[in-house]
Write an enzyme that holds these catalytic residues in place. Structure first.
Site, PDB file in Angstrom:
ATOM      1  CB  CYS A   2      48.207  51.407  47.082  1.00  0.00           C
ATOM      2  SG  CYS A   2      47.649  52.833  47.629  1.00  0.00           S
ATOM      3  NE  ARG A  27      47.001  45.444  44.620  1.00  0.00           N
ATOM      4  CZ  ARG A  27      47.497  45.089  46.065  1.00  0.00           C
ATOM      5  NH1 ARG A  27      47.132  43.407  45.657  1.00  0.00           N
ATOM      6  NH2 ARG A  27      47.086  45.368  47.102  1.00  0.00           N
ATOM      7  CD1 TRP A  71      41.970  52.611  45.219  1.00  0.00           C
ATOM      8  CD2 TRP A  71      41.710  53.088  47.149  1.00  0.00           C
ATOM      9  NE1 TRP A  71      39.617  52.633  45.339  1.00  0.00           N
ATOM     10  CE2 TRP A  71      39.575  53.039  46.480  1.00  0.00           C
ATOM     11  CE3 TRP A  71      41.659  53.154  48.093  1.00  0.00           C
ATOM     12  CZ2 TRP A  71      38.552  53.020  47.692  1.00  0.00           C
ATOM     13  CZ3 TRP A  71      40.213  52.854  49.182  1.00  0.00           C
ATOM     14  CH2 TRP A  71      39.352  52.515  48.362  1.00  0.00           C
ATOM     15  CG  ASN A  97      49.949  48.837  48.754  1.00  0.00           C
ATOM     16  OD1 ASN A  97      50.977  50.054  47.804  1.00  0.00           O
ATOM     17  ND2 ASN A  97      50.531  47.698  48.168  1.00  0.00           N
ATOM     18  N   GLY A  98      48.869  50.847  52.330  1.00  0.00           N
ATOM     19  CA  GLY A  98      47.937  50.932  53.763  1.00  0.00           C
ATOM     20  C   GLY A  98      47.980  52.269  54.702  1.00  0.00           C
ATOM     21  CD  GLU A 478      28.300  37.926  43.226  1.00  0.00           C
ATOM     22  OE1 GLU A 478      27.993  38.938  44.276  1.00  0.00           O
ATOM     23  OE2 GLU A 478      29.653  37.418  42.480  1.00  0.00           O
ATOM     24  CE  LYS A 482      30.184  41.256  41.162  1.00  0.00           C
ATOM     25  NZ  LYS A 482      30.182  40.320  42.158  1.00  0.00           N
ATOM     26  CD  GLU A 485      30.935  44.816  41.939  1.00  0.00           C
ATOM     27  OE1 GLU A 485      32.193  45.601  42.479  1.00  0.00           O
ATOM     28  OE2 GLU A 485      31.005  44.064  42.316  1.00  0.00           O
ATOM     29  CG  HIS A 501       6.607  41.333  53.827  1.00  0.00           C
ATOM     30  ND1 HIS A 501       5.252  41.128  54.419  1.00  0.00           N
ATOM     31  CD2 HIS A 501       7.283  40.737  53.382  1.00  0.00           C
ATOM     32  CE1 HIS A 501       5.378  40.394  54.340  1.00  0.00           C
ATOM     33  NE2 HIS A 501       5.989  39.183  54.026  1.00  0.00           N
ATOM     34  CE  LYS A 597      39.418  40.571  42.062  1.00  0.00           C
ATOM     35  NZ  LYS A 597      38.432  40.346  41.844  1.00  0.00           N
TER      36      LYS A 597
END
Ligand code: F6R
Length: 602
Positions: A2, A27, A71, A97-98, A478, A482, A485, A501, A597
């Site tokens: 948020c 965000r 969010w 927010n939270g 990484e 990328k 996502e 393996h 974000k």
């Protein structure tokens, strides 16, 4: 996660707050809303979905406003659940927010109030309403202080009343930054929200309450006025804009040479073989260390994996890396001889904050490696080293990974020199090589078109596998993250030796294998793992240090020969590859679905 923006002043209130929400889009959010005070009325508009089509309230003569990008955590992303939330009288608007953990109990107490949403937030305007009913002469600051005393969980809250221009904001566990401008006052969850108006900021601490008016900002702690420290952020307003690029992510990939030079500036003494990170530890502390523990999430975790190997080899220390969400205090080690390092771009990630809190409670020394000045993590640790990447707007981390790894390389040299495990001449060589990395990355960026063509050629593949050894391994992880996502395609990263393996069973002619084959990461061994995949028909794309004799690849990209940081240079190819696959597939690159974000929930 948020985003909050509030403004009171002589500027174009609605426009400023609406633009602030657009600036905060990075965000991650799924709904949005604005409350405006104009002519003694509160006007509220909300939307479920993107703010592209959002019509903010039409309000001539508006004097203050608060806005929010949500969010979802409690209740789906509907217009009713979007913030701001109101009391029964529509006279108090709140954005938050939270998570308010005790909202069910509070809601039960407020049974005579009408609730319209499924959110935890909505209890706040009703609690404020009750408090004013009990004593109408209280100030909004007093009421907000008493109401937030009753909240459990984490929050950043802004409140606007129909009866006054003032905005009151407070926080506990979620970030809030204040902005000072000649024409008015700002509050936001992050600086880019108002960066085009002011760079003069103050960071609100947990428990403080700010009262914003057109004339300035007063901050209270336990009812007393406190002095406010004003800092000037050195981010340029353009840094939070796309500057001609289609996406922030591509811009940020291209900013890496500059970002890395910023990270290095003023910190390296190549003559003396020393690194100055402006941190200080008690005498003898670094010598007494036995272990460095890294705590981090996502891309920052991969940067930490990279950094840990460097610390181990240069500073002769045991280095462990923990997913922050799994950290339990690093069982079995001696906290007094352990330095715990939080690696976090935002400095707000809840899992990482929790982990560093556990380490601090146990008595370990703590260090933050972060991008955001004044972020929550910097207040939770003993020492901070900034990565100086500048604002990263794209939800997927790109330049911050490079700057984190570069900063951790400096931390490794610093520890090695301080502990006497790295000779001056070896340090000089390493420092010299660090200085070559920005130029090497520029060389990779200059051949972006070739990467785009390769991405276009392979984008229909069923899956992509990334392999590498040593510090090429975290780069493989990484690279796969990328692609997952931003392109929404199946991708996995493996330690090259692990392919045989198990994962080799997945390899077909429809699954290209992308390999990090840089000098110093055992490329002569990794190439055999590539051959194993090729024997099963997999196309092989490799990132090879110039001059190495590896000729088995279907597509080879050259990594300039710049020494120990070559995998970081190779990573830029992987970023470009993911970007162009995603772009060809027309994905919303800067705002991938379901992602945020700054992940401030656990
Ligand atoms: C991936 C990504 C995330 C973050 C993770 C930690 O591209 O951006 O995996 O790396 O959420 O965030 P910070 O570094 O802010 O703690």
């Amino acid at each position: 996660m948020c985003g909050i923006i509030g403004y009171v002043g002589a500027g174009d209130v609605v426009d400023i707050v609406h633009q602030g929400l657009i600036n905060l889009e990075y965000r991650g959010y799924d709904s949005a809303g604005i409350a405006v005070r104009a002519d003694g009325e509160l006007l509220v508009e909300k939307t479920a979905g993107s703010i592209d089509a959002f019509e903010p309230p039409v309000a001539d003569g508006a004097t203050s406003a608060i806005g929010h990008t949500r969010w979802s955590t409690h209740g789906p992303p509907t217009e009713r659940n979007a913030h701001p939330h109101l009391d029964c009288d529509d006279s108090i608007a709140v954005v938050h927010n939270g998570i308010i953990e005790n909202y069910t109990e509070l809601k039960a107490e407020l049974e005579d109030h009408g609730f319209v949403s499924e959110t935890d937030t909505e209890v706040v305007p009703h609690l404020i309403e009750d408090a004013f009913e009990d004593d109408p002469d209280q100030s909004l600051v007093e009421v907000v202080s008493s109401v937030t005393d009753r909240l459990e969980g984490s929050y950043a809250i802004c409140v606007l009343r129909r009866d006054e221009d003032e905005i009151v904001a407070t926080r506990d566990g979620s970030p809030l930054v204040l902005g000072h401008d000649e024409d008015g006052s700002f509050v936001a969850s992050d600086v880019p929200a108002f960066l085009e108006h002011t760079r003069e900021v103050s960071y609100l601490a947990d428990g403080q309450v700010a009262a914003l008016s057109a004339d300035g900002i007063d901050v209270y702690e336990a009812g007393e006025l406190v002095d406010l420290e004003v800092e000037t952020v050195d981010w340029e307003p353009e840094a939070a804009q796309k500057a001609g690029y289609d996406h922030f992510m591509r811009k940020e990939i291209h900013e890496q040479p500059t970002a890395l030079r910023q990270a290095l500036t003023g910190r390296l003494d190549d003559e003396a073989g020393e690194v100055d990170l402006e941190v200080s530890f008690p005498d003898g502390y670094l010598d007494s260390l036995e272990e460095v523990q890294f705590v981090a999430a996502g891309t920052s975790y991969y940067a930490a994996l990279f950094g840990a190997r460097l610390v181990e080899s240069l500073a002769d220390l045991r280095a462990s890396v923990f997913l922050a969400s799994e950290y339990d205090g690093g069982a079995g080690r001696d906290p007094w001889r352990t330095l715990t390092v939080a690696v976090t771009q935002s400095g707000e990630t809840k899992d990482t904050m929790d982990a560093i809190g556990v380490a601090a409670d146990l008595g370990a020394g703590t260090l933050a490696v972060t991008n955001v000045v004044g972020s929550s993590v910097t207040r939770a640790v003993d020492q901070t080293v900034y990565i100086r990447a500048g604002p990263e707007i794209g939800v997927a981390a790109s330049k911050s990974f490079a700057s984190q790894v570069m900063t951790l390389a400096m931390v490794a040299i610093f520890l090695g020199r301080a502990r006497g495990t790295l000779s001056r001449s070896a340090a000089r060589r390493r420092i010299d090589e660090l200085g070559s990395v920005p130029g090497a990355i520029q060389q990779v960026l200059d051949v972006e078109e070739e990467v785009r063509e390769t991405a276009a050629e392979y984008l229909d593949a069923e899956a992509f596998f990334f392999i590498g050894r040593e510090v090429g391994y975290p780069v493989s992880l990484e690279g796969a993250l990328k692609l997952k996502e931003i392109a929404y395609v199946h991708a996995e990263g493996f330690a090259a030796g692990e392919l045989k393996h198990g994962p080799l069973a997945l390899v077909t002619e429809e699954s290209p294998v992308l390999s990090v084959l840089t000098a110093g990461t055992a490329p002569e061994r990794t190439r055999h793992n590539v051959a194993e995949a090729q024997a099963r028909g997999a196309p092989a794309i490799g990132f090879v240090t110039e001059g190495l004799d590896i000729d088995q690849l279907d597509v080879a990209f050259t990594v300039p020969d710049v020494g120990w940081m070559e995998p970081l240079v190779a990573n830029v190819y992987l970023q470009l590859f993911a970007y162009h696959v995603a772009n060809e597939l027309d994905r919303p690159i800067d705002k991938p679905r379901n992602l945020a974000k700054s992940v401030t929930v656990g």
